[in-house]
Design a protein around this motif. Structure first.
Motif, PDB file in Angstrom:
ATOM      1  N   PRO A   1      11.029   4.186   3.007  1.00 50.66           N
ATOM      2  CA  PRO A   1      10.776   5.630   3.103  1.00 50.66           C
ATOM      3  C   PRO A   1      10.473   6.308   4.243  1.00 50.66           C
ATOM      4  O   PRO A   1       9.724   5.735   5.068  1.00 50.66           O
ATOM      5  CB  PRO A   1       9.807   5.605   1.981  1.00 50.66           C
ATOM      6  N   GLY A   2      10.714   7.657   4.294  1.00 48.70           N
ATOM      7  CA  GLY A   2      10.278   8.342   5.723  1.00 48.70           C
ATOM      8  C   GLY A   2      11.265   8.914   6.313  1.00 48.70           C
ATOM      9  O   GLY A   2      12.332   9.439   5.605  1.00 48.70           O
ATOM     10  N   MET A   3      11.490   8.661   7.497  1.00 50.44           N
ATOM     11  CA  MET A   3      12.622   9.124   8.443  1.00 50.44           C
ATOM     12  C   MET A   3      14.043   8.427   7.938  1.00 50.44           C
ATOM     13  O   MET A   3      13.975   7.420   7.922  1.00 50.44           O
ATOM     14  CB  MET A   3      12.310   9.145   9.919  1.00 50.44           C
TER      15      MET A   3
ATOM     16  N   MET B   1       7.639   3.237  12.565  1.00 50.04           N
ATOM     17  CA  MET B   1       8.407   2.351  11.408  1.00 50.04           C
ATOM     18  C   MET B   1       9.028   1.223  11.920  1.00 50.04           C
ATOM     19  O   MET B   1       9.101  -0.047  11.547  1.00 50.04           O
ATOM     20  CB  MET B   1       9.605   3.224  10.894  1.00 50.04           C
ATOM     21  N   THR B   2       9.548   1.367  13.374  1.00 54.22           N
ATOM     22  CA  THR B   2      10.196   0.146  13.698  1.00 54.22           C
ATOM     23  C   THR B   2       9.140  -1.088  14.182  1.00 54.22           C
ATOM     24  O   THR B   2       9.220  -2.211  13.808  1.00 54.22           O
ATOM     25  CB  THR B   2      10.756   0.402  15.291  1.00 54.22           C
ATOM     26  N   ASP B   3       7.834  -0.541  14.502  1.00 55.96           N
ATOM     27  CA  ASP B   3       6.736  -1.637  14.715  1.00 55.96           C
ATOM     28  C   ASP B   3       6.538  -2.299  13.197  1.00 55.96           C
ATOM     29  O   ASP B   3       6.378  -3.500  13.237  1.00 55.96           O
ATOM     30  CB  ASP B   3       5.477  -0.825  15.120  1.00 55.96           C
ATOM     31  N   PHE B   4       6.539  -1.487  12.120  1.00 54.22           N
ATOM     32  CA  PHE B   4       6.369  -1.716  10.947  1.00 54.22           C
ATOM     33  C   PHE B   4       7.327  -3.104  10.292  1.00 54.22           C
ATOM     34  O   PHE B   4       7.073  -4.030   9.895  1.00 54.22           O
ATOM     35  CB  PHE B   4       5.957  -0.860   9.833  1.00 54.22           C
TER      36      PHE B   4
ATOM     37  N   TYR C   1       2.514   3.308   8.398  1.00 55.91           N
ATOM     38  CA  TYR C   1       3.138   4.358   8.989  1.00 55.91           C
ATOM     39  C   TYR C   1       3.254   5.598   8.258  1.00 55.91           C
ATOM     40  O   TYR C   1       3.263   5.443   6.830  1.00 55.91           O
ATOM     41  CB  TYR C   1       4.533   4.129   9.901  1.00 55.91           C
ATOM     42  N   ASP C   2       3.766   6.702   8.521  1.00 58.87           N
ATOM     43  CA  ASP C   2       3.701   7.752   7.694  1.00 58.87           C
ATOM     44  C   ASP C   2       5.203   7.780   6.925  1.00 58.87           C
ATOM     45  O   ASP C   2       6.322   7.999   7.427  1.00 58.87           O
ATOM     46  CB  ASP C   2       3.853   9.049   8.467  1.00 58.87           C
TER      47      ASP C   2
ATOM     48  N   ARG D   1       0.955  -1.438   0.002  1.00 58.31           N
ATOM     49  CA  ARG D   1       0.053  -0.177  -0.034  1.00 58.31           C
ATOM     50  C   ARG D   1       1.037   1.223   0.039  1.00 58.31           C
ATOM     51  O   ARG D   1       0.323   2.324  -0.335  1.00 58.31           O
ATOM     52  CB  ARG D   1      -0.900  -0.062   1.139  1.00 58.31           C
ATOM     53  N   MET D   2       2.203   1.003   0.374  1.00 53.20           N
ATOM     54  CA  MET D   2       2.976   2.249   0.377  1.00 53.20           C
ATOM     55  C   MET D   2       3.854   2.259  -0.587  1.00 53.20           C
ATOM     56  O   MET D   2       4.202   3.574  -1.181  1.00 53.20           O
ATOM     57  CB  MET D   2       3.725   1.992   1.851  1.00 53.20           C
TER      58      MET D   2
END
Lengths: 247, 69
Positions: free
Chosen positions: A210-212, B1-4, A186-187, A147-148
């Motif tokens: 992707p992201g932080m 992100m860690t949880d993912f 997550y974002d 989905r991301m």
């Protein structure tokens, strides 16, 4: 193997087996001025033998012949790679594409160790590495992932150069264009806009989502010679700089 | 992100453990890779084969001198 950094900042990997009767010398981690074997002998941080009790009573005892052997060392950002094979090709040649890896606005040195976890998995390192090297399984097995980021064959780049493997895929346009759709785990909007997945033969992986900015290192090892169980050691290395476009 | 990442890891654990069980059954002697999507898997297999067979070559070379004795 023990990895040490001396007062001058010199990094070394030493074969951590005592030249006397082959006990393991250094244990655990921390700070030390010297490495002392539990039995008797002491080594300097450059591996040379500093003290061997009663050596003055021995004929032909030459401490110069009895240092801990050095292994090869290579550094990439926060990671140290060691190789006990003195004849091996340099790390920087074998994994040359790693030195050109696109970290977007970041450098390998931006990353520091954050945490470390161990996994126990009832599958061997080859099965784990091969599962890692394709995203054909992603649409069904990792719905949140799909989905991301793009998991279709058009968006997903798979490349191998020698012993270096790279998979890379961008965020979906729909994520960038709007508020987060439902089911996105997550974002993922930040200074890293791609999923980047590197495997260094045979079983070390570096992962950016992707992201932080964060590098997640996952290695697959064998716990016992005959057992199929591998354990993954995963470490995450968040970047020091945070992206300006983070929301 | 860690949880993912943990979640992804658990999804992969289920996959690879089922693959290992299937391999151990030896019921499928040759699989069929989908090379458009899985050519890195093929490349990895080739490196495994190369590493294991070159170790065998080295072992044979080491064994030769002792056979002369």
């Amino acid at each position: 193997m023990v990895v040490v950094r001396d007062r001058e900042g010199e990094l070394r990997a030493l074969i951590n087996v005592c030249r006397h009767r082959a006990a393991v010398v250094a244990r655990g981690s921390g700070n030390a001025k010297a490495l002392q074997c539990l039995y008797h002998w002491t080594y300097r941080l450059d591996g040379s033998l500093r003290a061997a009790p009663r050596s003055e009573r021995e004929a032909d005892f030459d401490p110069c012949d009895l240092g801990l052997a050095a292994a090869r060392v290579a550094v990439w950002g926060p990671l140290v790679f060691v190789n006990s094979d003195a004849g091996a090709e340099p790390f920087e040649e074998t994994f040359a594409p790693l030195l050109d890896l696109d970290l977007e606005d970041h450098e390998p040195s931006d990353f520091r160790l954050h945490s470390r976890t161990e996994w126990q998995i009832e599958a061997n390192w080859k099965v784990l590495s091969k599962n890692y090297l394709e995203c054909y399984h992603c649409p069904l097995a990792h719905p949140g992932f799909g989905r991301m980021i793009k998991v279709d064959p058009e968006g997903y780049v798979n490349r191998a150069e020698g012993q270096f493997f790279l998979s890379r895929t961008p965020l979906k346009e729909s994520i960038l264009a709007s508020d987060l759709p439902p089911g996105v785990p997550y974002d993922p909007c930040g200074s890293i806009s791609h999923g980047t997945f590197v495997l260094l033969w045979p079983h070390t992986t570096l992962n950016l989502l992707p992201g932080m900015p964060s590098i997640y290192v996952l290695g697959f090892s064998r716990r016992a010679p005959s057992a199929p169980a591998a354990f993954g050691i995963s470490s995450s290395f968040p970047g020091l700089k945070s992206g300006s476009s983070q929301r | 992100m860690t949880d993912f990442l943990h979640h992804l890891g658990m999804e992969d654990k289920e996959l690879v453990e089922s693959l290992q069980r299937g391999l151990r059954s030896r019921a499928v002697p040759h699989g069929r890779l989908m090379l458009d999507s899985e050519h890195l898997v093929q490349r990895f297999q080739a490196l495994v084969h190369e590493a294991f067979t070159s170790d065998l070559d080295e072992a044979e070379n080491r064994a030769e001198p002792s056979a002369d004795r």
